[in-house]
Design a protein around this motif. Structure first.
Motif, short mmCIF file in Angstrom:
data_model
loop_
_atom_site.label_atom_id
_atom_site.label_comp_id
_atom_site.label_asym_id
_atom_site.label_seq_id
_atom_site.Cartn_x
_atom_site.Cartn_y
_atom_site.Cartn_z
N ALA A 79 9.37 4.71 0.68
CA ALA A 79 8.33 4.00 1.19
C ALA A 79 8.52 2.87 2.03
O ALA A 79 7.98 2.34 2.99
CB ALA A 79 7.44 3.03 -0.34
N VAL A 80 9.62 2.01 1.87
CA VAL A 80 10.11 0.85 2.60
C VAL A 80 10.79 1.37 4.00
O VAL A 80 10.37 0.74 4.84
CB VAL A 80 11.41 0.27 1.79
CG1 VAL A 80 11.83 -0.72 2.58
CG2 VAL A 80 10.66 -0.41 0.42
N THR A 81 11.44 2.64 3.94
CA THR A 81 11.96 3.04 5.18
C THR A 81 10.49 3.17 6.09
O THR A 81 10.59 3.09 7.18
CB THR A 81 12.57 4.24 4.99
OG1 THR A 81 13.84 3.88 4.18
CG2 THR A 81 13.15 4.76 6.34
N LEU A 82 9.68 3.97 5.60
CA LEU A 82 8.37 4.40 6.37
C LEU A 82 7.93 3.23 6.68
O LEU A 82 7.15 3.37 7.80
CB LEU A 82 7.89 5.43 5.60
CG LEU A 82 8.36 6.94 5.35
CD1 LEU A 82 7.45 7.66 4.78
CD2 LEU A 82 8.74 7.47 6.87
N THR A 83 7.68 2.33 5.78
CA THR A 83 6.73 1.05 6.17
C THR A 83 7.48 0.41 7.42
O THR A 83 6.94 -0.22 8.40
CB THR A 83 6.57 0.15 4.95
OG1 THR A 83 5.88 0.84 3.96
CG2 THR A 83 5.71 -1.09 5.21
N LEU A 84 8.78 0.25 7.50
CA LEU A 84 9.61 -0.32 8.50
C LEU A 84 9.39 0.12 9.89
O LEU A 84 9.11 -0.36 10.70
CB LEU A 84 11.10 -0.65 8.00
CG LEU A 84 11.38 -1.53 6.87
CD1 LEU A 84 12.76 -1.53 6.42
CD2 LEU A 84 10.98 -2.88 7.36
N ALA A 140 0.68 -1.28 -0.13
CA ALA A 140 -0.01 0.03 -0.06
C ALA A 140 0.85 1.19 0.00
O ALA A 140 0.51 2.18 -0.81
CB ALA A 140 -0.94 -0.08 1.24
N THR A 141 1.90 1.19 0.88
CA THR A 141 2.77 2.40 0.73
C THR A 141 3.49 2.47 -0.33
O THR A 141 3.63 3.71 -0.84
CB THR A 141 3.70 2.37 2.05
OG1 THR A 141 3.04 2.04 3.29
CG2 THR A 141 4.59 3.51 2.50
N LEU A 142 3.79 1.52 -0.87
CA LEU A 142 4.59 1.56 -2.28
C LEU A 142 3.95 2.12 -3.30
O LEU A 142 4.36 3.08 -4.11
CB LEU A 142 5.22 0.19 -2.79
CG LEU A 142 6.68 -0.34 -2.15
CD1 LEU A 142 6.85 -1.64 -2.40
CD2 LEU A 142 7.68 0.53 -2.45
N LEU A 143 2.70 1.62 -3.51
CA LEU A 143 1.87 2.13 -4.53
C LEU A 143 1.28 3.72 -4.15
O LEU A 143 1.52 4.35 -5.32
CB LEU A 143 0.21 1.44 -4.17
CG LEU A 143 -0.70 1.80 -5.34
CD1 LEU A 143 -0.23 1.59 -6.47
CD2 LEU A 143 -2.05 1.15 -4.71
N VAL A 144 1.17 4.15 -3.02
CA VAL A 144 0.95 5.61 -2.99
C VAL A 144 2.14 6.25 -3.25
O VAL A 144 2.22 7.47 -3.83
CB VAL A 144 0.72 5.93 -1.27
CG1 VAL A 144 0.71 7.38 -1.05
CG2 VAL A 144 -0.79 5.20 -1.04
N TRP A 145 3.33 6.11 -2.98
CA TRP A 145 4.52 6.90 -3.34
C TRP A 145 5.09 6.63 -4.66
O TRP A 145 5.28 8.05 -5.31
CB TRP A 145 5.52 6.38 -2.47
CG TRP A 145 5.55 6.82 -0.82
CD1 TRP A 145 4.98 6.44 -0.08
CD2 TRP A 145 6.31 8.16 -0.50
NE1 TRP A 145 5.23 7.18 1.23
CE2 TRP A 145 6.04 8.26 1.07
CE3 TRP A 145 7.04 9.22 -1.06
CZ2 TRP A 145 6.41 9.14 1.75
CZ3 TRP A 145 7.47 10.42 -0.14
CH2 TRP A 145 7.13 10.29 1.07
N LEU A 146 4.80 5.59 -5.26
CA LEU A 146 5.25 5.29 -6.62
C LEU A 146 4.11 6.43 -7.49
O LEU A 146 4.39 6.84 -8.49
CB LEU A 146 5.16 3.99 -7.28
CG LEU A 146 6.44 3.15 -6.75
CD1 LEU A 146 6.28 1.81 -7.02
CD2 LEU A 146 7.68 3.61 -7.27
N THR A 147 2.85 6.06 -7.07
CA THR A 147 1.68 6.86 -7.89
C THR A 147 1.95 8.31 -7.73
O THR A 147 1.79 9.07 -8.74
CB THR A 147 0.37 6.44 -7.20
OG1 THR A 147 0.06 5.02 -7.08
CG2 THR A 147 -0.78 7.40 -7.95
N THR A 148 2.39 8.80 -6.54
CA THR A 148 2.57 10.24 -6.46
C THR A 148 3.86 10.48 -7.26
O THR A 148 3.94 11.79 -7.90
CB THR A 148 3.13 10.59 -5.06
OG1 THR A 148 1.98 10.02 -4.08
CG2 THR A 148 3.45 12.11 -4.84
#
Length: 257
Positions: free
Chosen positions: A226-231, A16-24
């Protein structure tokens, strides 16, 4: 919205986080390269990378401070469980030394440990709240330490040590429940996410005349952020998977008759 994201299961939070940041990132690329304002941006070349790196530095610092705060919470959670179990074990050892007189004390220690593992831990993970059963078991343990029969037969110094150990159990139980019921301050998360998006914009402005380079740099930064914030979000709740503090020290004390 941020609290909902923080409550996502880790396996769902990553995509979900990857999708948001890559979409942005894709939206910014389109805005700079394909939108009606693209000619305007092409006429404003010359933005140098060192100037806009200040935004990235602010983002890095905010992530660093956030990480330190989260790791401190995780350490406090670990210490709360260990200290609660350690003081319960101390009370249990005292009970063994004083047998058979305070036999109800050993039983109540066992009852409390079982209540924590079997009822309070699941409730704590689900709702961030204490279990009434564990609270009752803890109160019964206190009553066992303050009965006239117990105070009459146990040395005052030893009784004081046992009451101190009980107070430590109560203190660290409260700490454990408090750490399970919330996140780091939401304002910190707002700041980190805002600076992350501003860094995306800064990267896009530096690469206005190089669409491919802009694509690569935006993608790399977005995946990293995205990966950093998810962790960090996964570690922000110290009792949830995959970085959960386990109840093993207390569970070991619950293995009693």
């Amino acid at each position: 919205m941020i609290e909902s994201w923080l409550d996502f299961p880790f396996w769902l939070g990553v995509p979900a986080t990857l999708l948001v940041w890559l979409t942005t990132a894709a939206a910014l690329w389109w805005f700079f390269q394909r939108s009606r304002l693209a000619p305007f941006w092409r006429d404003n070349l010359g933005v140098v990378a060192p100037y806009f790196s200040s935004v990235a530095v602010l983002f890095s610092l905010s992530v660093g401070f956030m990480g330190a705060d989260i790791w401190q919470r995780a350490e406090q959670a670990q210490q709360s469980v260990l200290q609660e179990a350690s003081n319960l074990k101390l009370l249990s050892n005292f009970a063994e030394i004083l047998e058979p007189t305070p036999q109800p004390l050993a039983e109540r220690i066992c009852t409390y440990a079982k209540a924590v593992v079997q009822q309070e831990w699941p409730t704590m993970l689900l709702d961030g709240e204490a279990s009434p059963t564990a609270e009752t078991a803890l109160n019964n343990l206190m009553l066992a330490l303050t009965t006239p029969e117990f105070t009459a037969r146990v040395d005052a110094t030893l009784r004081r040590e046992m009451l101190n150990a009980f107070n430590q159990v109560r203190k660290y139980r409260v700490n454990r429940i408090q750490l399970s019921s919330g996140h780091s301050h939401i304002g910190k998360w707002v700041l980190v996410i805002f600076l992350g998006f501003m860094t995306q914009i800064a990267i896009g402005l530096v690469q206005l005349d190089k669409p491919r380079a802009q694509t690569i740099t935006l993608a790399v930064f977005s995946i990293t952020a995205a990966v950093t914030l998810t962790l960090l979000a996964g570690m922000d709740q110290p009792f949830t998977e995959p970085f959960a503090v386990l109840n093993t020290p207390i569970a070991d004390l619950a293995r009693c008759k």
